[in-house]
Each structure stands twice: as structure tokens, then as C-alpha cells.
Write a protein that holds these residues in place. Structure first.
Motif, PDB file in Angstrom:
ATOM      1  N   LYS A  65       0.929  -1.117  -0.028  1.00  0.00           N
ATOM      2  CA  LYS A  65       0.172  -0.040   0.079  1.00  0.00           C
ATOM      3  C   LYS A  65       0.968   1.461  -0.120  1.00  0.00           C
ATOM      4  N   ARG A  66       1.981   1.140   0.730  1.00  0.00           N
ATOM      5  CA  ARG A  66       2.825   2.267   0.759  1.00  0.00           C
ATOM      6  C   ARG A  66       3.594   2.566  -0.453  1.00  0.00           C
ATOM      7  N   LYS A  67       4.009   1.421  -1.097  1.00  0.00           N
ATOM      8  CA  LYS A  67       4.517   1.703  -2.774  1.00  0.00           C
ATOM      9  C   LYS A  67       3.482   2.379  -3.658  1.00  0.00           C
ATOM     10  N   LEU A  68       2.248   1.588  -3.590  1.00  0.00           N
ATOM     11  CA  LEU A  68       1.368   2.166  -4.566  1.00  0.00           C
ATOM     12  C   LEU A  68       1.004   3.729  -4.205  1.00  0.00           C
ATOM     13  N   TYR A  69       1.019   4.058  -2.870  1.00  0.00           N
ATOM     14  CA  TYR A  69       0.970   5.527  -2.340  1.00  0.00           C
ATOM     15  C   TYR A  69       2.037   6.456  -3.168  1.00  0.00           C
ATOM     16  N   ARG A  70       3.346   5.831  -3.061  1.00  0.00           N
ATOM     17  CA  ARG A  70       4.275   6.644  -3.673  1.00  0.00           C
ATOM     18  C   ARG A  70       4.194   6.823  -5.160  1.00  0.00           C
ATOM     19  N   VAL A  71       3.892   5.757  -5.740  1.00  0.00           N
ATOM     20  CA  VAL A  71       3.638   5.600  -7.340  1.00  0.00           C
ATOM     21  C   VAL A  71       2.783   6.483  -7.760  1.00  0.00           C
ATOM     22  N   LYS A  72       1.394   6.672  -6.910  1.00  0.00           N
ATOM     23  CA  LYS A  72       0.423   7.632  -7.241  1.00  0.00           C
ATOM     24  C   LYS A  72       0.639   9.165  -6.953  1.00  0.00           C
ATOM     25  N   LYS A  73       1.646   9.216  -5.789  1.00  0.00           N
ATOM     26  CA  LYS A  73       2.197  10.592  -5.663  1.00  0.00           C
ATOM     27  C   LYS A  73       3.229  11.159  -6.615  1.00  0.00           C
ATOM     28  N   LEU A  74       4.110  10.023  -6.984  1.00  0.00           N
ATOM     29  CA  LEU A  74       5.123  10.392  -8.356  1.00  0.00           C
ATOM     30  C   LEU A  74       4.126  10.834  -9.532  1.00  0.00           C
ATOM     31  N   THR A  75       3.114   9.925  -9.863  1.00  0.00           N
ATOM     32  CA  THR A  75       2.452  10.108 -10.962  1.00  0.00           C
ATOM     33  C   THR A  75       1.666  11.726 -11.025  1.00  0.00           C
TER      34      THR A  75
END
Length: 340
Positions: free
Chosen positions: A327-337
């Protein structure tokens, strides 16, 4: 009539991206008889420079610089330097609404209370989410405060224990708060001590603080010292439960659940850190953990611990931690996107 002075204490550590907005939100308060004690806790970025620039704009700002020892120690320095009858705290990345001090102070003085608390907004970029503690304003005497606030925060942790949405009486801080933690459970420890002196409590259901969520928030990071700090805090908490007269079997179960939830979240957040298995095995075999599991056998960790199925318990925590990590990884990907 001479206005009551309010001291607002802001601990700062590497907050160059937010500290100017935070201090400016205090300078814009509709209640003007304030002092702003900014404690730079050994920042290595531009925080000191930004604070010095703001200091030139308004003589209500007091800037204290010290070596890095953690937010709790920084607040202690701020309290010692304060000259106000009342104290409030603000984190370096949060925002005060313009009427925060005025409305909180009126509520506290009008009701002759020892503590006033407000609701707040949790925000990230342009997203705001209101957080209410109660659906409407409340005024509690000592017994109601004990049953509705101490029970739900200090004892079982149903509601977060924070500093920055409250105003405190300085004389009660001096009388009751003796221990200041560094970066672990510092808000919890402060309030646990202060609450012993609260005879009257007021809650305002108005969002007067904006709490900023950042990826680097301490509350979102794995802290390797948490287990050791809990060992120090638990005996102190149990002493205060006796002082609160909240030490019967009902509250002992709430206390044990609070502890098991804390260690569960601590362990699952550290699955990517070196020594996960050894660390987890050490914590779940600790006599305090085993005692807590016996106290609340229906807790989701207790069954395996009580049956000595430690390996199953470790696997359960590992998979929960994997979900947490994904979930943390997905959060970071979403933030970067969003930034691209």
C-alpha cells in the motif's frame, strides 16, 4: 483589562518546505497578545534561515536554537521560555486557522476550564477531511472527562492523543508534566500527565487546525526504538491508571488491547528492516506481551501467543506487513504520477 498572553510553541526540525506557512498562520491570529516560541531542534536545512527572516518581521517571535534531541525536548525548552498564562503547541508543517486562539481562549475562560480541544481538518494538497471527536460541543466535569476522554485516549487509544488541537494552562503543565519524551509517544506521555490536573474540559466542534499529512511524517515511519520505549512507558501508564482510579479488570483489558495493537503495528511496519524475524520473536515472547495476551485472549494475536504458536504469529504479522508495504508503494507511485 490586560489581555491574557498565550504562548504558542513550534518545534522545528528540517521543515523548510512548511515552516513559513506555519508561522505566518500564527502571526495572522485575530487574538494578538501572543508570543511564538520557535525551537529549532538542530535542523540541517534552511529552517533556521527562514525563521530568522520571519523574526525580523514580528517581535512576538522568539527563536531558540539547540542540538537535535527530538520534538519532546524542544517543547520542554519552549515551555521553560514561555511567559504566557496559556500554552498551545503547533507542529512545523501544520496550519492554525485565524480564529484558533481567540475562540479557544474564549471557550476556556468563559467556562473556567483547564483544557479546551477542537476538531481539525486532515489535509493533503487540496484534499481536506474533517476529523470530529464528538458531533457537537461538549463541557465535561472531572468524572465525565475521565469516562469520555481519558478512557478513549489514554487507556484504549480509540482516539488519537495529540497536542496541537488544544490549549493548556501553564500552571498545570508546571505542576503535572514532569517527563518529556523525545520522538516516540511524546504527545501521549504529555497528555497522560496533564490530564491528572483537569477538572473541567471543553470541546469545540470547529475545525480550527489543519493537520498536514506528509509521506515523511514520523507517525508513518518505522521506529526501531518503539519497543524499548514502550517498556518504559507501560509501567508509567499503569501508575497513572491507578491515579485515575481506572485500574479494574475492564480497564486492564483495554490497556492490554492498546499494547497489543501498538506492537502489532510496530512489527508489521518493520518487515523490510533487518532482523524482522528475530525482533518479532523477541517482542511476542516478552513477558509483558504474553501477559497482555492472557488478559485479552480474544485479541487476534492472543490465540497464537497463548498456544505458543510463535511461528504462526510471525507469519501472520509478516503477511500483514507485506500488505502494508504494498500500500505504501502504491501511495508513492500515485504521488509520483501526480507530480509528472
Amino acid at each position: 483589562m490586560v489581555e491574557i498572553k498565550v504562548s504558542i510553541i513550534i518545534p522545528v526540525y528540517n521543515a523548510e518546505n512548511y515552516i513559513e506557512d506555519s508561522i505566518n498562520s500564527v502571526l495572522c491570529q485575530t487574538y494578538s497578545n501572543i508570543e511564538i516560541i520557535v525551537v529549532n531542534d538542530g535542523s540541517t536545512d534552511r529552517s533556521q534561515e527562514i525563521c530568522e527572516k520571519l523574526l525580523q518581521k514580528d517581535n512576538r517571535i522568539v527563536l531558540v536554537s539547540k542540538i537535535n534531541e527530538g520534538a519532546g525536548k524542544a517543547r520542554l525548552i519552549g515551555v521553560k521560555r514561555s511567559r504566557g498564562d496559556y500554552i498551545c503547541f503547533l507542529d512545523a508543517d501544520d496550519i492554525m486557522e485565524p480564529y484558533f486562539v481567540e475562540k479557544m481562549l474564549v471557550a476556556l475562560e468563559h467556562n473556567n476550564a483547564d483544557l479546551v480541544e477542537c476538531s481539525y481538518c486532515i489535509f493533503y494538497k487540496n484534499t481536506l477531511k474533517k476529523h470530529e471527536i464528538f458531533e457537537k460541543n461538549q463541557i465535561y466535569g472531572r468524572e465525565q472527562f475521565r469516562n469520555n476522554i481519558i478512557a478513549n485516549t489514554i487507556i484504549d487509544g480509540n482516539e488519537a492523543v495529540v497536542l496541537w488541537n488544544k490549549i493548556y494552562r501553564k500552571r498545570l503543565i508546571d505542576q503535572y508534566v514532569e517527563i518529556y519524551a523525545a520522538n516516540i509517544l511524546e504527545d501521549y506521555l504529555f497528555n497522560m500527565q496533564y490530564y491528572l490536573g483537569v477538572e473541567k474540559y471543553v470541546y469545540l466542534n470547529e475545525e480550527l487546525i489543519r493537520y498536514r499529512v506528509t509521506e515523511d511524517s514520523l507517525s508513518r515511519k518505522y521506529n526501531p526504538e518503539l519497543a524499548n520505549e514502550l517498556k518504559k512507558i507501560i509501567p508509567l501508564k499503569e501508575q497513572y491508571m491507578k491515579k485515575y482510579c481506572m485500574n479494574d479488570s475492564k480497564y486492564q483489558k483495554k490497556h492490554a488491547t492498546w499494547y497489543l495493537n501498538y506492537i502489532y503495528n510496530y512489527l508489521k511496519s518493520g518487515i523490510m528492516q533487518h532482523g524482522f524475524v528475530e525482533r518479532t520473536k523477541s517482542v511476542i515472547k516478552d513477558p509483558r506481551t504474553i501477559s497482555a495476551a492472557h488478559t485479552v485472549p480474544d485479541h487476534f494475536l492472543a490465540k497464537d501467543i497463548n498456544m505458543n504458536r510463535y511461528n504462526i504469529c510471525i507469519i501472520r504479522i509478516y503477511f500483514a506487513g507485506m500488505m502494508f508495504w504494498i500500500k505504501r508503494k502504491l501511495y508513492r507511485v500515485k504521488k509520483l504520477t501526480n507530480l509528472l
